[in-house]
Write an enzyme that holds these catalytic residues in place. Structure first.
Site, short mmCIF file in Angstrom:
data_model
loop_
_atom_site.label_atom_id
_atom_site.label_comp_id
_atom_site.label_asym_id
_atom_site.label_seq_id
_atom_site.Cartn_x
_atom_site.Cartn_y
_atom_site.Cartn_z
N VAL A 1 137.18 -39.82 113.34
CA VAL A 1 138.06 -40.85 112.66
C VAL A 1 136.92 -42.25 113.71
O VAL A 1 137.52 -42.27 114.05
CB VAL A 1 139.58 -40.31 113.23
CG1 VAL A 1 140.36 -41.68 112.62
CG2 VAL A 1 139.69 -39.27 112.87
N GLY B 1 127.48 -44.60 110.68
CA GLY B 1 126.52 -45.40 111.29
C GLY B 1 126.28 -43.96 111.75
O GLY B 1 126.68 -43.05 112.98
N LYS C 1 141.37 -38.13 107.28
CA LYS C 1 141.18 -39.23 108.94
C LYS C 1 142.46 -38.83 109.37
O LYS C 1 143.23 -38.93 110.46
CB LYS C 1 140.49 -40.34 108.73
CG LYS C 1 139.32 -39.88 108.60
CD LYS C 1 138.42 -40.94 108.18
CE LYS C 1 137.00 -41.06 108.51
NZ LYS C 1 136.32 -42.52 107.79
N ASP D 1 138.71 -39.01 101.89
CA ASP D 1 137.91 -38.80 103.17
C ASP D 1 139.40 -39.43 104.20
O ASP D 1 139.22 -39.25 104.94
CB ASP D 1 137.10 -39.87 103.45
CG ASP D 1 136.63 -39.84 104.20
OD1 ASP D 1 135.54 -38.85 104.99
OD2 ASP D 1 136.61 -41.52 104.62
#
Lengths: 435, 435
Positions: free
Chosen positions: B132, B302, B205, B201
């Site tokens: 998350v 990332g 989360k 998505d």
């Protein structure tokens, strides 16, 4: 189920919050730790005083030794604040083999080296989440969340009183003096606000953030610290016209030359994430190598916010005790003593405000002085209102080294024509350099 | 010094970041844990592929059993993503007595109950900070920093792709389709962006945040989820004129009636702290009883940001191993299964956008329909541009229950005169109710 006994020093605002939160969350804490956490004794000055929390009177004592000398007590929670006797009590607690939780930023900033060294030598923990930015889990995030990252810089709004006053001045156009009075009436400033509005409190917190982030202990007295007492409604209004908000920032940054630490009012672009931190809220913007920018924002003070931080530390220490380990709150690699860099070579844009007589040649005289010291003017604003005397003249400089702008200000201050009026100066947040 | 062995499943983007961070921080990690952390095996699909990180080829294997069946491996780090074979691998790892670290939100949101139950039965840890909001230590903050607090609500920007697209549309006036293309070109959106822009998505989360915050497991498929694909430049422009920014929010709130969970585009006042969350950044605004509002903001995805989160979990698990304990990542009191409340009685202000023929009586017809269903109009905007047909008509409603506005929209959709044009509808962030 094992019982872990707490001795608490102090039952003021945060102390009462801590007792209340421990009690209200007893079941959740027990189920997490597989251990009972019991407050066994609380040191108070006056056993008869009415308090914000109901406590069994038999828990109260006026003798510190009832806690520090009790071999059954595993953890001492220091919430009396100030340097002495808090320092002595904490050292005694560690010497007696007790772990320590504290929210005492001044003590840790000034005597942290002594306290952490003793704790390390004894294999004990000292936790202090409550000492910086109240309930915001910033210490935990820096220490654990970013454990594999390298922190490059922290830019924080860490003094709620200063932010409350500057925010009120921005919203209402009030003077500093009036905004302070309102803050005092609203309970957001102390009767003697010096430590808050002078930047000393922020410098203490910055020293602790540097300790946790960089493993470097600095003397807070060596941090360049400027308060907010000289900020005028004109400064705030001019800043607003140009898209800036005045914030008191605490900034820590690694540079090739060393650690740069400073606390001062700063012009922050209105679109910047720190510009939106309102009222007495705190925020820490962290720049780290892997994660980039991250921000932690919340209530920086208060009975329950700080209590949440203290209880999170108590749970952590008790978890260590239950596991038979200790986890040091500061980098294990060892703390080194450090001295912040002098600011001489810090490069900033600057806002200057001079009050000049409404007569020809003034701008030329000031501009020439700035030029002589190598300071370029980016923008100059002078709206001479009818009949106003002296006239405020606002200058924004290009980025320039601190020693140059300081020399220019020093020289301009001697101009007889300014009649001894102080020259206002606020650094502009460097977006290229600051996170 | 004890050695703790890691087996890593996957060496993609986050996997490479994890390996690099573990290597770059080896000394700091060892000194913190008093133990060595060694990556012993890495499962890959193709041993020959060029990778973002240099790895000793002897570490690579294409057989999962080399990790899951290796009794020397203490911790399995699952970074392959998706449901299968990740689920089977994690269950096998737990059955074999290995702790698990994962960044797999979809898997945990859908099969978390099975995985956490097995871990609890075996006394093992499952950590998932990376699942998350990337590197933001939100799970740790909720679980530990606010351990003694009661979380009331979480309002999050947790899908970086959606935020990037909406932010670009706001800044440039681009259409959704063009902003998506740019996001794909810049690497902020997948070739098939459905899971991100459709809200799925974010629902995954949100389910995990609810699990950690409330101890309630919900099926993400039961969360009301609306994507951003229907947002038009007109919506964004009209919102801006009225001081709002369009954000895709994931909202979880305890109410007396139960747990309210939803993901949908929302009009956020420009001065609100979430309005300033730009580009692909994520943020979680938490409302808790003691601390009040706190915000956690940073890069949501990332290689390195998520790697930082994975490594912080690895360190935590290794700390437990070194201490011989396990610390459950979700409330110990036990997870209960829950169903989100239907939204029927949710009260919101609403933005409506209809495209109507430029002819008399249209406003009356729509207003009458709204009135019939108990929806009051707060504001109506219709600037009929010359020659434009049909004409956009924007209506802001007073706060109204979801079932009433839904019924009104259903009826208006049948108006022949609207020619089947869809009716745009965006809820307005409720500042009284939402943190």
């Amino acid at each position: 189920m094992r019982t872990i006994a707490i001795g608490q020093l102090g039952l003021g605002n945060v102390g009462a919050g801590t007792v209340a939160l421990l009690r209200d969350n007893r079941a959740a804490i027990e189920s997490r730790l597989h251990a009972k956490v019991v407050v066994r004794k609380i040191l108070v000055r006056d056993r008869e005083r009415t308090r914000d929390v109901t406590v069994n009177p038999s828990l109260l004592t006026t003798r510190a030794d009832d806690i520090l000398g009790d071999p059954e007590i595993d953890v001492v929670v220091e919430l009396i604040g100030g340097i002495e006797p808090a320092r002595t009590y904490i050292l005694q607690a560690l010497t007696a083999g007790k772990h320590v939780v504290t929210a005492n930023k001044a003590l840790l900033a000034e005597h942290g080296a002594e306290i952490f060294a003793l704790a390390a030598a004894r294999g004990l923990s000292v936790y202090f989440e409550g000492s910086v930015a109240g309930g915001i889990p910033i210490i935990r995030s820096l220490r654990e969340g970013l454990a594999s990252d390298r922190i490059e810089a922290i830019t924080g709004i860490v003094n709620g009183t200063s932010n409350y006053i500057l925010d009120a001045m921005t919203r209402t156009g009030a003077t500093y003096a009036d905004a302070l009075k309102d803050a005092q009436a609203a309970g957001f400033a102390e009767a003697d606000p010096t430590l808050d509005v002078g930047g000393g409190d922020a410098a203490h917190k910055l020293a602790l953030l540097a300790l946790v982030s960089f493993g470097v202990r600095v003397d807070p007295a060596e941090i360049v610290t400027e308060g907010i007492t000289g900020i005028s409604p004109l400064d705030i209004e001019t800043a607003a016209e140009l898209g800036y908000v005045v914030k008191s920032l605490a900034i820590a940054r690694r540079t090739e030359a060393g650690l740069c630490l400073r606390v001062h009012p700063t012009l922050v672009p209105r679109t910047h994430v720190l510009a939106g931190v309102e009222g007495s809220y705190n925020a820490c913007l962290v720049q780290s190598r892997a994660l980039g920018r991250s921000l932690y924002y919340g209530r920086g003070a208060g009975m329950l916010p700080t209590g949440v931080a203290v209880v999170s530390d108590i749970i952590e220490v008790c978890r260590n005790i239950a596991a038979g380990t200790s986890s040091p709150p500061v980098p294990d690699a060892g703390i080194v003593e450090g001295t912040p860099l002098p600011l001489d070579n810090l490069v900033s844009e600057n806002y200057l405000c001079l009050h000049v007589p409404n007569q020809p040649g003034m701008l030329g005289k000031c501009a020439a002085c700035l030029g002589k010291h190598g300071v370029s003017i980016k923008r100059m604003i002078q709206n001479a209102p009818l009949g106003r005397h002296p006239v405020p003249m606002v200058i924004f400089t290009e980025p320039v080294e601190e020693h140059k702008i300081a020399a220019a200000i020093r020289e301009m201050t001697t101009f007889e024509i300014l009649g001894g009026m102080p020259i206002g100066r606020i650094r502009v947040l460097d977006l290229g350099d600051t996170p």
